[in-house]
Design a protein around this motif. Structure first.
Motif, PDB file in Angstrom:
ATOM      1  N   TYR A  30      44.993  38.416  39.942  1.00  0.00           N
ATOM      2  CA  TYR A  30      45.726  39.592  39.461  1.00  0.00           C
ATOM      3  C   TYR A  30      45.172  40.065  38.120  1.00  0.00           C
ATOM      4  CZ  TYR A  30      49.520  38.664  42.860  1.00  0.00           C
ATOM      5  OH  TYR A  30      50.263  38.468  43.987  1.00  0.00           O
ATOM      6  N   GLU A  31      44.917  39.117  37.209  1.00  0.00           N
ATOM      7  CA  GLU A  31      44.382  39.473  35.891  1.00  0.00           C
ATOM      8  C   GLU A  31      43.032  40.169  36.015  1.00  0.00           C
ATOM      9  OE1 GLU A  31      44.245  35.996  33.395  1.00  0.00           O
ATOM     10  OE2 GLU A  31      46.394  35.638  33.626  1.00  0.00           O
ATOM     11  N   ALA A  32      42.182  39.670  36.900  1.00  0.00           N
ATOM     12  CA  ALA A  32      40.861  40.279  37.103  1.00  0.00           C
ATOM     13  C   ALA A  32      41.007  41.698  37.659  1.00  0.00           C
ATOM     14  CB  ALA A  32      40.020  39.418  38.046  1.00  0.00           C
ATOM     15  N   ILE A  33      41.909  41.875  38.599  1.00  0.00           N
ATOM     16  CA  ILE A  33      42.145  43.204  39.183  1.00  0.00           C
ATOM     17  C   ILE A  33      42.737  44.138  38.146  1.00  0.00           C
ATOM     18  CG2 ILE A  33      43.513  44.478  40.889  1.00  0.00           C
ATOM     19  CD1 ILE A  33      43.095  42.025  42.776  1.00  0.00           C
ATOM     20  N   HIS A  34      43.702  43.675  37.374  1.00  0.00           N
ATOM     21  CA  HIS A  34      44.321  44.503  36.325  1.00  0.00           C
ATOM     22  C   HIS A  34      43.279  44.965  35.313  1.00  0.00           C
ATOM     23  CE1 HIS A  34      48.493  42.368  36.926  1.00  0.00           C
ATOM     24  NE2 HIS A  34      48.135  43.082  37.979  1.00  0.00           N
ATOM     25  N   ASN A  35      42.440  44.048  34.876  1.00  0.00           N
ATOM     26  CA  ASN A  35      41.416  44.380  33.891  1.00  0.00           C
ATOM     27  C   ASN A  35      40.450  45.423  34.445  1.00  0.00           C
ATOM     28  OD1 ASN A  35      40.243  44.019  31.297  1.00  0.00           O
ATOM     29  ND2 ASN A  35      38.631  42.800  32.259  1.00  0.00           N
ATOM     30  N   ALA A  36      40.042  45.241  35.691  1.00  0.00           N
ATOM     31  CA  ALA A  36      39.133  46.207  36.316  1.00  0.00           C
ATOM     32  C   ALA A  36      39.806  47.585  36.428  1.00  0.00           C
ATOM     33  CB  ALA A  36      38.711  45.709  37.695  1.00  0.00           C
ATOM     34  N   HIS A  39      39.800  49.395  33.031  1.00  0.00           N
ATOM     35  CA  HIS A  39      38.489  49.967  32.706  1.00  0.00           C
ATOM     36  C   HIS A  39      38.129  51.117  33.641  1.00  0.00           C
ATOM     37  CE1 HIS A  39      37.303  47.357  29.435  1.00  0.00           C
ATOM     38  NE2 HIS A  39      38.042  46.447  30.048  1.00  0.00           N
ATOM     39  N   PHE A  40      38.514  51.004  34.886  1.00  0.00           N
ATOM     40  CA  PHE A  40      38.332  52.095  35.847  1.00  0.00           C
ATOM     41  C   PHE A  40      39.074  53.338  35.361  1.00  0.00           C
ATOM     42  CE2 PHE A  40      39.975  54.494  39.435  1.00  0.00           C
ATOM     43  CZ  PHE A  40      38.890  54.621  40.281  1.00  0.00           C
ATOM     44  N   ASN A  41      40.335  53.165  34.977  1.00  0.00           N
ATOM     45  CA  ASN A  41      41.145  54.283  34.477  1.00  0.00           C
ATOM     46  C   ASN A  41      40.517  54.908  33.240  1.00  0.00           C
ATOM     47  OD1 ASN A  41      43.103  54.091  36.459  1.00  0.00           O
ATOM     48  ND2 ASN A  41      44.500  52.872  35.218  1.00  0.00           N
ATOM     49  N   ASN A  42      40.033  54.073  32.338  1.00  0.00           N
ATOM     50  CA  ASN A  42      39.424  54.584  31.120  1.00  0.00           C
ATOM     51  C   ASN A  42      38.141  55.352  31.415  1.00  0.00           C
ATOM     52  OD1 ASN A  42      37.254  53.914  28.808  1.00  0.00           O
ATOM     53  ND2 ASN A  42      39.284  54.312  27.930  1.00  0.00           N
ATOM     54  N   ARG A  43      37.312  54.801  32.250  1.00  0.00           N
ATOM     55  CA  ARG A  43      36.008  55.407  32.527  1.00  0.00           C
ATOM     56  C   ARG A  43      36.136  56.702  33.318  1.00  0.00           C
ATOM     57  NH1 ARG A  43      30.591  53.650  33.358  1.00  0.00           N
ATOM     58  NH2 ARG A  43      29.438  55.587  33.532  1.00  0.00           N
ATOM     59  N   LEU A  44      37.021  56.715  34.311  1.00  0.00           N
ATOM     60  CA  LEU A  44      37.140  57.881  35.184  1.00  0.00           C
ATOM     61  C   LEU A  44      38.300  58.800  34.812  1.00  0.00           C
ATOM     62  CD1 LEU A  44      36.352  56.186  38.593  1.00  0.00           C
ATOM     63  CD2 LEU A  44      34.824  57.503  37.136  1.00  0.00           C
ATOM     64  N   ARG A  45      38.984  58.467  33.709  1.00  0.00           N
ATOM     65  CA  ARG A  45      40.128  59.263  33.248  1.00  0.00           C
ATOM     66  C   ARG A  45      41.182  59.380  34.352  1.00  0.00           C
ATOM     67  NH1 ARG A  45      39.389  57.667  28.954  1.00  0.00           N
ATOM     68  NH2 ARG A  45      41.092  58.872  28.171  1.00  0.00           N
ATOM     69  N   GLU A  46      41.481  58.261  34.967  1.00  0.00           N
ATOM     70  CA  GLU A  46      42.486  58.168  36.030  1.00  0.00           C
ATOM     71  C   GLU A  46      43.746  57.510  35.471  1.00  0.00           C
ATOM     72  OE1 GLU A  46      42.231  58.860  39.450  1.00  0.00           O
ATOM     73  OE2 GLU A  46      40.193  59.658  39.326  1.00  0.00           O
ATOM     74  N   ILE A  68      33.426  50.651  42.762  1.00  0.00           N
ATOM     75  CA  ILE A  68      33.469  50.679  41.303  1.00  0.00           C
ATOM     76  C   ILE A  68      34.358  49.552  40.787  1.00  0.00           C
ATOM     77  CG2 ILE A  68      34.213  52.009  39.287  1.00  0.00           C
ATOM     78  CD1 ILE A  68      33.459  54.555  40.974  1.00  0.00           C
ATOM     79  N   LEU A  69      35.539  49.419  41.374  1.00  0.00           N
ATOM     80  CA  LEU A  69      36.462  48.370  40.947  1.00  0.00           C
ATOM     81  C   LEU A  69      35.854  46.979  41.175  1.00  0.00           C
ATOM     82  CD1 LEU A  69      39.195  48.952  39.722  1.00  0.00           C
ATOM     83  CD2 LEU A  69      40.234  48.449  41.915  1.00  0.00           C
ATOM     84  N   SER A  70      35.203  46.783  42.310  1.00  0.00           N
ATOM     85  CA  SER A  70      34.558  45.501  42.610  1.00  0.00           C
ATOM     86  C   SER A  70      33.505  45.158  41.573  1.00  0.00           C
ATOM     87  CB  SER A  70      33.885  45.552  43.984  1.00  0.00           C
ATOM     88  OG  SER A  70      34.816  45.786  44.990  1.00  0.00           O
TER      89      SER A  70
END
Length: 131
Positions: A30-36, A39-46, A68-70
């Protein structure tokens, strides 16, 4: 909705690593998924959100977004591996051998750099071309 299982399977299928090093406990996954996702949200402005109770994210993810998330999971896996390697072996550098330590560190750094490039390529390829 996309499940954590889909995200984690995408990571395992696209970003191989040693089974010993990959998180096995649900909390660590869960922590790994949350962290990804952060960063996904930050990079893609999601504004993708997660729900640990349902083990899902709030949307059906495209294949591009899954990739991307992977790769973000793999990227931070490598960054953490580098930090661990440095903190564990640097005090014993003279015993292990500076050349061996340096070559292994450069190998991890090279993998981190390649992962960054891969994330950039996937994001660039996923952008719509309006020409």
């Amino acid at each position: 909705m996309t499940s954590y299982d889909e995200i984690w399977e995408s990571f395992l299928n696209n970003c191989k690593a040693s089974d010993i090093d990959i998180p096995q406990l649900p909390e660590k996954i869960y922590e790994a998924i949350h962290n990804a996702i952060r960063h996904f949200n930050n990079r893609l402005r999601e504004e993708m959100k997660w729900d640990d109770q349902a083990e899902t994210v709030d949307r059906v993810m495209t294949n591009d977004h899954l990739l991307i998330l992977s790769h973000y999971i793999r990227y931070f896996f490598l960054v953490n591996q580098k930090t661990y390697f440095q903190s564990l072996f640097q005090p014993f550098m003279k015993d292990v051998g500076v050349k061996n330590f340096s070559s292994q560190l450069k190998s991890i750094e090279s993998s981190i750099y390649e992962e960054q490039k891969m994330i950039d390529r996937i994001i660039m390829n996923s952008e719509e071309d309006y020409l």
